[in-house]
Design a protein around this motif. Structure first.
Motif, mmCIF file in Angstrom:
data_model
loop_
_atom_site.group_PDB
_atom_site.id
_atom_site.type_symbol
_atom_site.label_atom_id
_atom_site.label_comp_id
_atom_site.label_asym_id
_atom_site.label_seq_id
_atom_site.Cartn_x
_atom_site.Cartn_y
_atom_site.Cartn_z
ATOM 1 N N LYS A 18 79.902 28.751 37.448
ATOM 2 C CA LYS A 18 80.531 27.788 36.443
ATOM 3 C C LYS A 18 79.447 26.770 36.338
ATOM 4 N N ALA A 19 78.946 26.172 37.407
ATOM 5 C CA ALA A 19 77.855 25.232 37.086
ATOM 6 C C ALA A 19 76.573 25.698 36.710
ATOM 7 N N ASP A 20 76.307 26.977 36.833
ATOM 8 C CA ASP A 20 74.854 27.646 36.543
ATOM 9 C C ASP A 20 75.144 29.002 35.972
ATOM 10 N N PRO A 21 75.824 28.923 34.879
ATOM 11 C CA PRO A 21 76.120 30.488 34.325
ATOM 12 C C PRO A 21 74.891 31.277 34.004
ATOM 13 N N GLU A 22 73.916 30.887 34.027
ATOM 14 C CA GLU A 22 72.455 31.619 33.543
ATOM 15 C C GLU A 22 72.426 32.543 34.737
ATOM 16 N N ASN A 23 72.957 31.906 36.002
ATOM 17 C CA ASN A 23 72.469 32.916 37.163
ATOM 18 C C ASN A 23 73.764 33.410 37.871
ATOM 19 N N ALA A 24 74.763 33.631 36.970
ATOM 20 C CA ALA A 24 75.890 34.101 37.421
ATOM 21 C C ALA A 24 75.985 35.387 38.267
ATOM 22 N N ASP A 25 75.319 36.288 37.518
ATOM 23 C CA ASP A 25 75.192 37.568 38.125
ATOM 24 C C ASP A 25 74.285 37.795 39.330
ATOM 25 N N TYR A 26 73.499 36.908 39.670
ATOM 26 C CA TYR A 26 73.007 36.848 40.848
ATOM 27 C C TYR A 26 73.802 36.218 41.926
ATOM 28 N N TYR A 27 74.543 35.229 41.761
ATOM 29 C CA TYR A 27 75.460 34.751 42.657
ATOM 30 C C TYR A 27 76.375 35.718 42.976
ATOM 31 N N ALA A 28 76.914 36.807 41.846
ATOM 32 C CA ALA A 28 78.097 37.711 42.178
ATOM 33 C C ALA A 28 77.383 38.577 43.171
ATOM 34 N N ALA A 29 75.878 39.095 42.989
ATOM 35 C CA ALA A 29 75.288 40.055 43.878
ATOM 36 C C ALA A 29 75.287 39.570 45.224
ATOM 37 N N ASN A 30 74.700 38.202 45.488
ATOM 38 C CA ASN A 30 74.630 37.704 46.733
ATOM 39 C C ASN A 30 76.188 37.690 47.290
ATOM 40 N N ARG A 31 77.188 37.170 46.488
ATOM 41 C CA ARG A 31 78.623 37.070 47.038
ATOM 42 C C ARG A 31 79.043 38.505 47.594
ATOM 43 N N ASP A 32 78.807 39.362 46.982
ATOM 44 C CA ASP A 32 79.205 40.929 47.399
ATOM 45 C C ASP A 32 78.495 41.164 48.629
ATOM 46 N N ALA A 33 77.102 40.960 48.718
ATOM 47 C CA ALA A 33 76.611 41.279 49.838
ATOM 48 C C ALA A 33 77.019 40.605 51.181
ATOM 49 N N TYR A 34 77.375 39.116 50.806
ATOM 50 C CA TYR A 34 77.772 38.357 51.989
ATOM 51 C C TYR A 34 79.202 38.983 52.414
ATOM 52 N N LEU A 35 80.005 39.345 51.391
ATOM 53 C CA LEU A 35 81.424 39.521 51.925
ATOM 54 C C LEU A 35 81.152 41.112 52.590
ATOM 55 N N GLU A 36 80.422 41.864 52.277
ATOM 56 C CA GLU A 36 80.266 43.133 52.973
ATOM 57 C C GLU A 36 79.773 42.788 54.603
ATOM 58 N N LYS A 37 78.871 41.889 54.773
ATOM 59 C CA LYS A 37 78.809 41.326 56.091
ATOM 60 C C LYS A 37 80.144 40.921 56.846
ATOM 61 N N ILE A 38 80.908 40.038 56.073
ATOM 62 C CA ILE A 38 81.910 39.790 56.692
ATOM 63 C C ILE A 38 83.194 40.796 56.896
ATOM 64 N N GLN A 39 83.319 41.614 55.914
ATOM 65 C CA GLN A 39 84.081 42.694 56.298
ATOM 66 C C GLN A 39 83.681 43.567 57.378
ATOM 67 N N GLN A 40 82.315 43.884 57.656
ATOM 68 C CA GLN A 40 81.701 44.408 58.837
ATOM 69 C C GLN A 40 81.929 43.467 59.844
ATOM 70 N N LEU A 41 81.994 42.398 59.736
ATOM 71 C CA LEU A 41 82.229 41.563 61.020
ATOM 72 C C LEU A 41 83.765 41.545 61.482
ATOM 73 N N LYS A 42 84.657 41.691 60.437
ATOM 74 C CA LYS A 42 86.042 41.887 60.936
ATOM 75 C C LYS A 42 86.200 43.286 61.930
ATOM 76 N N THR A 43 85.696 44.245 61.369
ATOM 77 C CA THR A 43 85.637 45.395 61.986
ATOM 78 C C THR A 43 85.181 45.382 63.432
ATOM 79 N N GLU A 44 84.132 44.804 63.501
ATOM 80 C CA GLU A 44 83.622 44.932 64.831
ATOM 81 C C GLU A 44 84.363 43.913 65.819
ATOM 82 N N LEU A 45 84.846 42.822 65.273
ATOM 83 C CA LEU A 45 85.603 41.716 66.087
ATOM 84 C C LEU A 45 87.091 42.624 66.701
ATOM 85 N N THR A 46 87.576 43.211 65.662
ATOM 86 C CA THR A 46 88.872 43.878 66.090
ATOM 87 C C THR A 46 88.718 45.063 67.161
#
Length: 302
Positions: free
Chosen positions: A149-177
């Motif tokens: 919202k603050a930097d719409p020109e880089n929205a796709d970049y933030y979305a790609a980084n978000r998805d990569a980070y979320l993948e790490k978090i989901q893997q973390l949850k699996t390992e913790l369990t």
């Protein structure tokens, strides 16, 4: 604290902020180390992140210095946890928001009806929300949205980084369990310096007992030590844990009290509660911190 509020208001009356030029990186100020790690992962090389609190810093007791004023004033966005985790800093952020500064509490992404209640905070909620991995996923998406919202020109970049980070978090949850499943249910009792792990306990079915209560602003008394000493003896608790952002003397006093009753309880290790580990280490990341905590807990209790 009042002096800092007055300084900020004076600066904000001159200008509502020092917004970056379109070709510059967003200048972002974060409070806790957990939020700093999240924003750095999502923002990547499109943002310049300055964290107010470092490793081992207790946000409950943190007081902004005059050196923080310029960071806050010049920021394009300020991300903080909310739910009064940051104590009196909330007053500063609310004053800044009323003057047009873009201050964002990441806890606003959550449904308050699902939070654990607490009478110790003005928000009436336990603010240690990062220990719920699903909450962290929701807040990650929210922060990504606010950056776009603050930097719409880089929205796709933030979305790609978000998805990569979320993948790490989901893997973390699996390992913790998987790691926690090594621990029998009757061994899942976590005794710590202060009551920061209720969301962890709810997520992974642990009984959680804190010596100091939810906020470190309240100190443990003799009755608290006596009560938890008896709890440890009655439940045959094998180990208790110190925390990186809380003085270890309270847990050592608890250990001594148990020994005085002719019982033994070990100190199972150090957990990261209100702050990550040192920058540049595995524990200096959200994922590494959580892995360290769970491995330390399970290995000490099983």
């Amino acid at each position: 604290m009042k002096n800092i509020v007055y300084i900020l208001l004076a600066l904000l009356l001159i200008s509502c902020g020092n917004q970056s030029d379109s070709n510059d990186k967003l200048l972002i100020v974060t409070t806790t180390t957990m939020i700093t790690d999240m924003v750095e992962n999502i923002g990547g090389d499109k943002v310049n992140v300055q964290g107010l609190m470092g490793s081992g810093v207790d946000p409950h007791l943190y007081k902004a210095s005059e050196g923080d004023v310029s960071k806050l004033f010049n920021a394009d966005i300020i991300f903080y946890s909310g739910l009064h985790l940051e104590g009196k800093l909330v007053e500063v952020f609310e004053q800044m928001a009323s003057q047009g500064k873009n201050t964002i509490a990441i806890s606003d992404a959550l449904d308050k009806k699902t939070l654990i209640g607490s009478e110790y905070f003005a928000s009436n909620y336990d603010p240690h929300i990062w220990f719920d991995v699903d909450y962290w996923t929701t807040m990650t998406a929210y922060v990504s949205q606010q950056l776009s919202k603050a930097d719409p020109e880089n929205a796709d970049y933030y979305a790609a980084n978000r998805d990569a980070y979320l993948e790490k978090i989901q893997q973390l949850k699996t390992e913790l369990t998987a790691k926690i499943n090594e621990l029998p249910q009757d061994k899942r009792i976590l005794v710590t310096a202060h009551d920061a792990f209720n969301y962890f306990g709810r997520s992974f079915d642990f009984e959680v007992v804190g010596l100091q209560g939810i906020s470190t602003a309240t100190e443990a008394g003799v009755q608290d030590v006596q009560r938890i000493t008896q709890f440890i003896i009655d439940n045959k608790v094998k180990a208790v844990f110190i925390e990186s952002s809380v003085p270890r003397r309270t847990v050592e006093a608890l250990q001594a009290a148990v020994k005085a009753q002719n019982h033994e309880v070990s100190i199972g290790g150090e957990l990261y509660s209100d702050a990550l580990g040192s920058a540049g280490t595995a524990e200096g990341t959200y994922v590494g911190m959580y892995k360290h905590n769970v491995e330390t807990i399970v290995n000490a209790l099983k």
